[in-house]
Design a protein around this motif. Structure first.
Motif, PDB file in Angstrom:
ATOM      1  N   GLY A 172       0.244  -7.648  32.581  1.00 26.01           N
ATOM      2  CA  GLY A 172      -0.028  -6.687  31.519  1.00 26.01           C
ATOM      3  C   GLY A 172       1.139  -5.766  31.249  1.00 26.01           C
ATOM      4  N   ALA A 173       1.915  -5.444  32.286  1.00 24.40           N
ATOM      5  CA  ALA A 173       3.091  -4.599  32.098  1.00 24.40           C
ATOM      6  C   ALA A 173       4.158  -5.300  31.260  1.00 24.40           C
ATOM      7  N   LEU A 174       4.158  -6.617  31.241  1.00 25.98           N
ATOM      8  CA  LEU A 174       5.105  -7.364  30.426  1.00 25.98           C
ATOM      9  C   LEU A 174       4.578  -7.633  29.028  1.00 25.98           C
ATOM     10  N   ILE A 175       3.264  -7.688  28.874  1.00 27.57           N
ATOM     11  CA  ILE A 175       2.667  -8.038  27.580  1.00 27.57           C
ATOM     12  C   ILE A 175       2.569  -6.832  26.654  1.00 27.57           C
ATOM     13  N   ILE A 176       2.077  -5.706  27.155  1.00 26.32           N
ATOM     14  CA  ILE A 176       1.776  -4.557  26.298  1.00 26.32           C
ATOM     15  C   ILE A 176       3.012  -4.033  25.556  1.00 26.32           C
ATOM     16  N   PRO A 177       4.169  -3.850  26.211  1.00 26.00           N
ATOM     17  CA  PRO A 177       5.333  -3.366  25.440  1.00 26.00           C
ATOM     18  C   PRO A 177       5.825  -4.353  24.377  1.00 26.00           C
ATOM     19  N   SER A 178       5.380  -5.600  24.437  1.00 23.43           N
ATOM     20  CA  SER A 178       5.850  -6.611  23.480  1.00 23.43           C
ATOM     21  C   SER A 178       4.797  -6.990  22.450  1.00 23.43           C
ATOM     22  N   LEU A 179       3.718  -6.232  22.354  1.00 24.68           N
ATOM     23  CA  LEU A 179       2.643  -6.612  21.439  1.00 24.68           C
ATOM     24  C   LEU A 179       3.075  -6.560  19.978  1.00 24.68           C
ATOM     25  N   VAL A 180       3.924  -5.620  19.624  1.00 22.49           N
ATOM     26  CA  VAL A 180       4.428  -5.519  18.255  1.00 22.49           C
ATOM     27  C   VAL A 180       5.836  -4.945  18.312  1.00 22.49           C
ATOM     28  N   THR A 181       6.719  -5.487  17.465  1.00 19.36           N
ATOM     29  CA  THR A 181       8.105  -5.039  17.421  1.00 19.36           C
ATOM     30  C   THR A 181       8.437  -4.555  16.011  1.00 19.36           C
ATOM     31  N   PRO A 182       9.323  -3.577  15.883  1.00 18.62           N
ATOM     32  CA  PRO A 182       9.717  -3.118  14.542  1.00 18.62           C
ATOM     33  C   PRO A 182      10.340  -4.223  13.695  1.00 18.62           C
ATOM     34  N   PHE A 183      11.035  -5.148  14.345  1.00  9.95           N
ATOM     35  CA  PHE A 183      11.662  -6.229  13.581  1.00  9.95           C
ATOM     36  C   PHE A 183      10.617  -7.107  12.906  1.00  9.95           C
ATOM     37  N   ALA A 184       9.507  -7.383  13.586  1.00 10.78           N
ATOM     38  CA  ALA A 184       8.457  -8.211  12.995  1.00 10.78           C
ATOM     39  C   ALA A 184       7.866  -7.533  11.766  1.00 10.78           C
ATOM     40  N   VAL A 185       7.612  -6.228  11.873  1.00  7.00           N
ATOM     41  CA  VAL A 185       7.061  -5.483  10.735  1.00  7.00           C
ATOM     42  C   VAL A 185       8.047  -5.478   9.573  1.00  7.00           C
ATOM     43  N   MET A 192       0.843  -1.189   0.000  1.00  8.00           N
ATOM     44  CA  MET A 192       0.000   0.000   0.000  1.00  8.00           C
ATOM     45  C   MET A 192       0.884   1.247   0.000  1.00  8.00           C
ATOM     46  N   ARG A 193       0.513   2.222  -0.791  1.00 13.47           N
ATOM     47  CA  ARG A 193       1.216   3.490  -0.834  1.00 13.47           C
ATOM     48  C   ARG A 193       0.304   4.582  -0.278  1.00 13.47           C
ATOM     49  N   PHE A 194       0.749   5.219   0.794  1.00 15.56           N
ATOM     50  CA  PHE A 194      -0.021   6.298   1.398  1.00 15.56           C
ATOM     51  C   PHE A 194       0.940   7.407   1.785  1.00 15.56           C
ATOM     52  N   ALA A 195       0.397   8.566   2.096  1.00 21.69           N
ATOM     53  CA  ALA A 195       1.224   9.736   2.379  1.00 21.69           C
ATOM     54  C   ALA A 195       2.101   9.483   3.610  1.00 21.69           C
ATOM     55  N   GLY A 196       3.408   9.640   3.411  1.00 26.90           N
ATOM     56  CA  GLY A 196       4.338   9.480   4.520  1.00 26.90           C
ATOM     57  C   GLY A 196       4.661   8.048   4.867  1.00 26.90           C
ATOM     58  N   SER A 197       4.375   7.111   3.972  1.00 26.69           N
ATOM     59  CA  SER A 197       4.616   5.703   4.292  1.00 26.69           C
ATOM     60  C   SER A 197       6.108   5.413   4.447  1.00 26.69           C
ATOM     61  N   ARG A 198       6.916   5.963   3.556  1.00 28.71           N
ATOM     62  CA  ARG A 198       8.353   5.706   3.643  1.00 28.71           C
ATOM     63  C   ARG A 198       8.967   6.380   4.867  1.00 28.71           C
ATOM     64  N   VAL A 199       8.522   7.590   5.163  1.00 29.37           N
ATOM     65  CA  VAL A 199       9.032   8.279   6.358  1.00 29.37           C
ATOM     66  C   VAL A 199       8.635   7.515   7.614  1.00 29.37           C
ATOM     67  N   LEU A 200       7.406   7.030   7.656  1.00 30.40           N
ATOM     68  CA  LEU A 200       6.953   6.272   8.814  1.00 30.40           C
ATOM     69  C   LEU A 200       7.731   4.974   8.956  1.00 30.40           C
ATOM     70  N   LEU A 201       8.019   4.317   7.838  1.00 23.35           N
ATOM     71  CA  LEU A 201       8.805   3.082   7.900  1.00 23.35           C
ATOM     72  C   LEU A 201      10.211   3.353   8.419  1.00 23.35           C
ATOM     73  N   VAL A 202      10.817   4.447   7.968  1.00 23.75           N
ATOM     74  CA  VAL A 202      12.152   4.791   8.451  1.00 23.75           C
ATOM     75  C   VAL A 202      12.128   5.088   9.949  1.00 23.75           C
ATOM     76  N   LEU A 203      11.101   5.767  10.409  1.00 23.55           N
ATOM     77  CA  LEU A 203      10.999   6.065  11.838  1.00 23.55           C
ATOM     78  C   LEU A 203      10.816   4.797  12.657  1.00 23.55           C
ATOM     79  N   ILE A 204      10.032   3.854  12.138  1.00 21.81           N
ATOM     80  CA  ILE A 204       9.838   2.591  12.846  1.00 21.81           C
ATOM     81  C   ILE A 204      11.148   1.818  12.915  1.00 21.81           C
ATOM     82  N   LEU A 205      11.861   1.769  11.801  1.00 19.34           N
ATOM     83  CA  LEU A 205      13.141   1.055  11.801  1.00 19.34           C
ATOM     84  C   LEU A 205      14.178   1.755  12.665  1.00 19.34           C
ATOM     85  N   ALA A 206      14.088   3.079  12.775  1.00 17.53           N
ATOM     86  CA  ALA A 206      15.043   3.815  13.606  1.00 17.53           C
ATOM     87  C   ALA A 206      14.909   3.449  15.076  1.00 17.53           C
ATOM     88  N   THR A 207      13.724   3.049  15.487  1.00 19.74           N
ATOM     89  CA  THR A 207      13.548   2.660  16.895  1.00 19.74           C
ATOM     90  C   THR A 207      14.298   1.374  17.237  1.00 19.74           C
TER      91      THR A 207
END
Length: 297
Positions: free
Chosen positions: A162-175, A121-136
């Protein structure tokens, strides 16, 4: 003339026969020559695990003896009995399993959705958002643990799973990994599904995900390993021993029972076995995903 022709034919046949038969120089060994080097190296790396397993079935007297015993005189399961009966290991094991399985499922779902969106999918700011996600991914956890702790405290989740689950719900590496794998898939398969009237979500579920099992297996294994072996964040977010994960419980158990080495070794074996099973079960898919996800940038 016939006799001469027959003799020539026989001589020609005898000369050609060795060429058609099996050659001694062409026989290949049943293993590669690299195995002669890799097998001793694998054994060297397996020595700590073998020693851990042997020590877990020794008695405390055998472990504390000097010089140490290299082989148990008999199988002593006292360490396992002590761990399972007198410690909180069953509860800690269940806590780790809940946190790890939840993190794996969430990363597969959200990682697949995010990876497919960035891949197709191509949407406004998709590449910038991807770079920001990978930067984390390059930000060390030491810089984010205090803000994460404050957020979890504001939500009232400190000292809960819940304090252990929520921060691990999604990781930049998985995306990122799933995006790279989706890019390697041919678009023609998705276009055929669109012609048949499938929506994007249905194309993802019915077409893309079944072809992405190697990448999904890799994300599942790596997420399980990272969550199962995590010690730093549970040490910060959990205070009560009933909410301990297996790694945190093992660390405190080892500190309290430093003289009961058989129990400590048994606890380590219980901790390591799920990790080994997860990796060995998805080893082939892991290698296939790493080789496939780098085909296209």
């Amino acid at each position: 003339m016939l006799i001469t022709t027959a003799g020539v034919s026989q001589r020609t046949h005898r000369q050609a026969a060795p060429a058609s038969g099996p050659r001694r120089g062409g026989i290949r060994p049943p293993f590669s020559a690299w195995h002669l080097l890799l097998a001793p190296l694998a054994l060297i790396f397996a020595i700590p695990l073998i020693w851990l397993l042997l020590s877990s079935v020794m008695s405390d007297a055998e472990i504390n003896r000097f010089p140490p015993a290299l082989w148990p005189s008999g199988i002593d399961l006292g360490g396992y009995q002590y761990v399972l009966n007198n410690a909180g290991f069953p509860r800690w094991f269940a806590n780790s399993l809940i946190v790890s399985v939840t993190a794996v499922v969430a990363n597969l779902v959200f990682g697949a959705l995010g990876g497919y969106a960035f891949a197709r999918m191509r949407f406004a700011g998709s590449r910038v958002l991807l770079v920001l996600i990978l930067a984390t991914m390059v930000i060390p956890f030491q810089l984010t643990m205090i803000p994460t702790f404050l957020v979890m405290k504001r939500l009232g989740l400190i000292d809960t799973l819940g304090a252990l689950i929520i921060p691990s719900l999604v990781t930049p590496f998985a995306v990122f990994l799933l995006r790279q794998f989706f890019l390697s898939l041919p678009r023609e398969l998705e276009e055929a599904a669109w012609i048949d009237g499938c929506s994007r979500l249905r194309v993802l579920v019915r077409v893309v995900l079944p072809l992405s099992r190697p990448a999904l297996s890799t994300v599942a294994v790596l997420t399980f390993l990272a969550t199962w072996n995590d010690l730093t964040w549970p040490l910060i977010a959990i205070n009560h021993d009933t909410q301990y994960t297996l790694q945190l419980g093992l660390a405190t158990f080892q500190g309290r029972h430093h003289t009961k080495w058989a129990a400590v070794m048994a606890g380590n074996v219980i901790t390591v076995v799920p990790v080994l099973l997860a990796f060995l079960g998805a080893q082939k898919a892991f290698i296939q995903s790493i080789t496939s996800s780098g085909l296209k940038g």
